[in-house]
Structure formats: structure tokens, C-alpha cells
Scaffold this active site. Structure first.
Site, PDB file in Angstrom:
ATOM      1  N   LYS A  37      39.056   6.374  18.611  1.00  0.00           N
ATOM      2  CA  LYS A  37      40.431   6.334  19.123  1.00  0.00           C
ATOM      3  C   LYS A  37      40.455   5.295  20.227  1.00  0.00           C
ATOM      4  CE  LYS A  37      44.701   7.606  19.037  1.00  0.00           C
ATOM      5  NZ  LYS A  37      45.160   8.977  19.051  1.00  0.00           N
TER       6      LYS A  37
ATOM      7  N   SER B 284      41.868   4.789  14.988  1.00  0.00           N
ATOM      8  CA  SER B 284      43.237   5.094  15.381  1.00  0.00           C
ATOM      9  C   SER B 284      43.473   4.491  16.753  1.00  0.00           C
ATOM     10  CB  SER B 284      43.463   6.610  15.430  1.00  0.00           C
ATOM     11  OG  SER B 284      43.324   7.186  14.151  1.00  0.00           O
TER      12      SER B 284
ATOM     13  N   SER C 235      44.642   8.975   7.450  1.00  0.00           N
ATOM     14  CA  SER C 235      45.122   8.080   8.491  1.00  0.00           C
ATOM     15  C   SER C 235      45.398   6.707   7.904  1.00  0.00           C
ATOM     16  CB  SER C 235      44.073   7.979   9.607  1.00  0.00           C
ATOM     17  OG  SER C 235      44.439   7.021  10.575  1.00  0.00           O
TER      18      SER C 235
END
Length: 367
Positions: free
Chosen positions: A161, A231, A347
């Protein structure tokens, strides 16, 4: 060391009742929780605050149960959420815990290993640039060491992330005399994903270091890592890294496998990764086999050339529905149809994460 994975549902992005029940029953020791990966029902965009909502609720619960400060938990336990549960996708989260008192037998089979790491804060002017690539690579190496994995071939999935640039962060950089790659938050998220993918590829040796440059981003799509899932969001300031692999010295009955997905119709890739774990889909897993699955992690991208196996798709030209929402719904349906379960982490934004126009799939299951 023994890794455990629990796949839990939620009634809303702040619902941690199933995890609290595992704490209450003693099934999970809150002190052993090291990471979370999950899907929330937000839009998956810059202003998807369901991710931060979940993180706030999770860190508050863990602080209550462990006596640690909430801020300390936020800075040490990666909580990676992806927004968007289109179609049959179910809002859910995977809780990873490690029992340090349960070592595997000497010479025993490799079992699921989990490692985590946090990079230093990423300056806004570094987001999406070479410095960002190198910061991710260093954090992946740190997470591998945390997992006790020395051979990159034993790594099957790396979740990162990464932060993006907001208007406020761009202004803060400008006040210091620095310039950001882009002040557009959406574009910044995309560049952060690519920097993360290149960082994973650099750490794992998925591409020569000399090719993993800013000049290759969004240009040389032959460069990718089929083990990288990146992400990006406004809710983080550093790179949070979770490495999943199989390693000696770990006990338990869990293992992970991965496969690239060559395009949005690659049902063969789904069947193959299940077969790697001794699970036969014919054409769908039977309930007993499906019960052995602990987590499914998928990364996907609408083909930028506008074609899927020679036929035109309209995901990139739809004014009403974002292309990432299209692809999450499509891949979610394909994978869920094989697994017989909608609790799948899907995702979008898979630039340089798996083959161009495709992506990757990783599955954790009982052996």
C-alpha cells in the site's frame, strides 16, 4: 513459527465483530496479529474513505485488546484495504497472525510464511519516481527477512500500500521548493502503483535492475512482476508491505501458490493455481474443497489496447462506470464462479503487475 489466516465478513466497513469474536473465543491471540488485507464496499478511488474507516476501527479494536497505543498499531501492523465490491464480490478481510511458539520440524515441508515491513515516509516529490521504486524494494527485502524467506522464488505474493499525492501534499512540497511528478491525485495513484510494482520486481529479481527505470513506466509493458499487488491511497504516508510465501521453519497446514493471468478471460490460470494446491475445479470446487481455501488474491487491469482475445471491449470508453469498476466486477465473477465463493480480494490498477492486459491470482489453502 506458525501462520494463521482467517477470512472474515463485515456488515459495513467499520464492522469488526467477527474478529472480536475470535479474540473472545481465544481462537486468535490479538498479540499475534501482524497484517490485514481486505475489500471494502467503497468506490476504490481517491475519495474512498471506507478504507480509512476500516483501519480506524481495526486499530482501535487491536489497541483495546492488546493495551498498545492505536498509533503504534497503525505504524506496525499493515492494514491494506481495496475499495470496490462490484457484482458478486463480498466485503471481507483476511487477518494474518503468527504464533512464535509453533516452529516447524527440521527438514519439514515449506509452509505459509508471512512478513511485514514499513518504509520511511515517502516525500510527495518522490511518489512515482525512482526513489519510490528503491524504497519499496528495500521494504520488500525487509519483509522477506521478517518472514524468514531467503530465496525470492519462495515468495508468491507481495502486497504494497503506497501513498499518493494530494493537493495538500503537493502544496507542502512546493513550499519546500520541491515539485511533484503530478498533482492529479488519480494519476499519482497510478504512478505510485507502478513504482511499487517496479520495487517488487527489483527486490525479487523479476526484471533486470537496469530496466526498472522511470522511463519504462507505462511504456515497456514487457516489464512486470506476477507476484506484485499494489494499491495506493491518501490514507498512508509510507509504503506498507506484506510478503506471503512458503518457507522452512514454519508449521501448520497452510501454503500459498500463484499464477499469472494473461487476460480477463483466463479461467485456465485460476484452475492451474488451484491445482498447484491440490484443489480440483471441475468446473467449480466442490464444497469440501472450497472449505480448504483461506484466501484468494487477484490483481487485474482492463486491456489498454481495447481488445480481449481480439474482440473489442468498452471498459475504457464508458463515461458512466469507471474502467476499474468494470474489471473488478468481471474478474470477480469469473473467479467466484470457479471458487463458488464471492469472498475474493480483487484489486484493479494492475499496471506492470502481471502480463499486460491481465494480472495475477494467488490462493492460500490448507494442504
Amino acid at each position: 513459527m506458525r501462520a494463521s489466516v482467517h477470512r472474515l465478513g463485515m456488515a459495513h466497513p467499520g464492522d469488526l465483530s467477527q474478529l472480536a469474536a475470535l479474540f473472545d473465543s481465544g481462537v486468535v491471540d490479538p498479540r499475534h496479529v501482524v497484517a490485514v488485507i481486505g475489500k471494502t464496499e467503497g468506490n476504490g478511488g481517491v475519495n474512498d474513505f471506507t478504507r480509512g474507516y476500516f483501519t480506524l476501527a481495526f486499530s482501535a479494536l487491536l489497541a483495546e485488546r492488546t493495551g498498545r497505543r492505536r498509533g503504534e498499531i497503525v505504524e506496525s501492523v499493515p492494514c491494506v484495504l481495496s475499495g470496490g465490491t462490484e457484482g458478486v464480490l463480498t466485503p471481507h478481510y483476511l487477518v494474518f497472525s503468527r504464533d512464535p511458539a509453533a516452529d516447524g520440524p527440521a527438514g519439514g515441508p515449506k509452509r505459509l510464511a508471512v512478513g511485514v515491513a514499513f518504509s520511511p515516509p515517502v516525500p510527495p516529490e518522490a511518489v512515482g519516481r525512482q526513489t519510490h521504486v528503491e524504497m519499496v524494494a528495500a521494504a520488500v527485502g525487509q519483509a522477506m527477512r521478517d518472514a524468514g524467506i531467503s530465496d525470492p522464488a519462495d515468495v508468491h505474493f507481495v502486497q504494497v500500500k503506497a501513498p499518493c499525492v494530494t493537493a495538500a501534499r503537493a502544496q507542502e512540497a512546493a513550499a519546500r521548493g520541491a515539485s511533484v511528478l503530478t498533482a492529479d491525485s488519480g494519476r499519482s495513484m497510478a504512478y505510485a502503483r507502478v513504482a511499487g510494482a517496479f520495487g517488487v520486481a527489483l527486490a525479487l529479481g523479476d526484471a533486470p535492475a537496469g530496466r526498472l527505470t522511470e522511463a519504462a513506466m507505462f511504456r515497456d509493458y514487457d516489464i512486470f512482476s506476477d507476484r506484485a499487488s499494489i494499491s495506493s491511497g491518501v490514507e498512508v504516508a509510507c509504503n506498507e508491505v506484506i510478503v506471503l510465501g512458503n518457507a522452512a521453519g514454519w508449521s501448520g497446514d497452510l501454503a500459498i501458490a500463484h499464477r499469472p493471468m494473461k487476460d480477463a478471460l483466463d479461467i485456465g490460470g485460476i484452475v492451474a493455481v488451484l491445482d498447484d494446491l491440490g484443489l480440483a475445479a471441475a468446473p467449480q470446487l466442490v464444497p469440501a474443497a472450497a472449505a480448504r481455501v483461506r484466501g484468494v488474491l487477484v490483481k487485474c487491469e482492463p486491456d489498454r489496447r481495447g481488445l480481449v482475445r481480439g474482440n473489442r471491449h468498452t471498459m475504457l470508453d464508458d463515461t458512466d462506470i469507471n474502467a476499474q469498476r468494470h474489471i473488478r466486477g468481471a474478474l470477480g465473477g469469473l473467479v467466484a464462479g470457479v471458487l463458488g465463493d464471492g469472498r475474493i480480494f480483487v484489486s484493479g490498477g494492475a499496471e506492470h503487475q502481471g502480463p499486460d492486459g491481465g494480472g495475477l491470482i494467488a490462493v492460500i489453502a490448507e494442504i
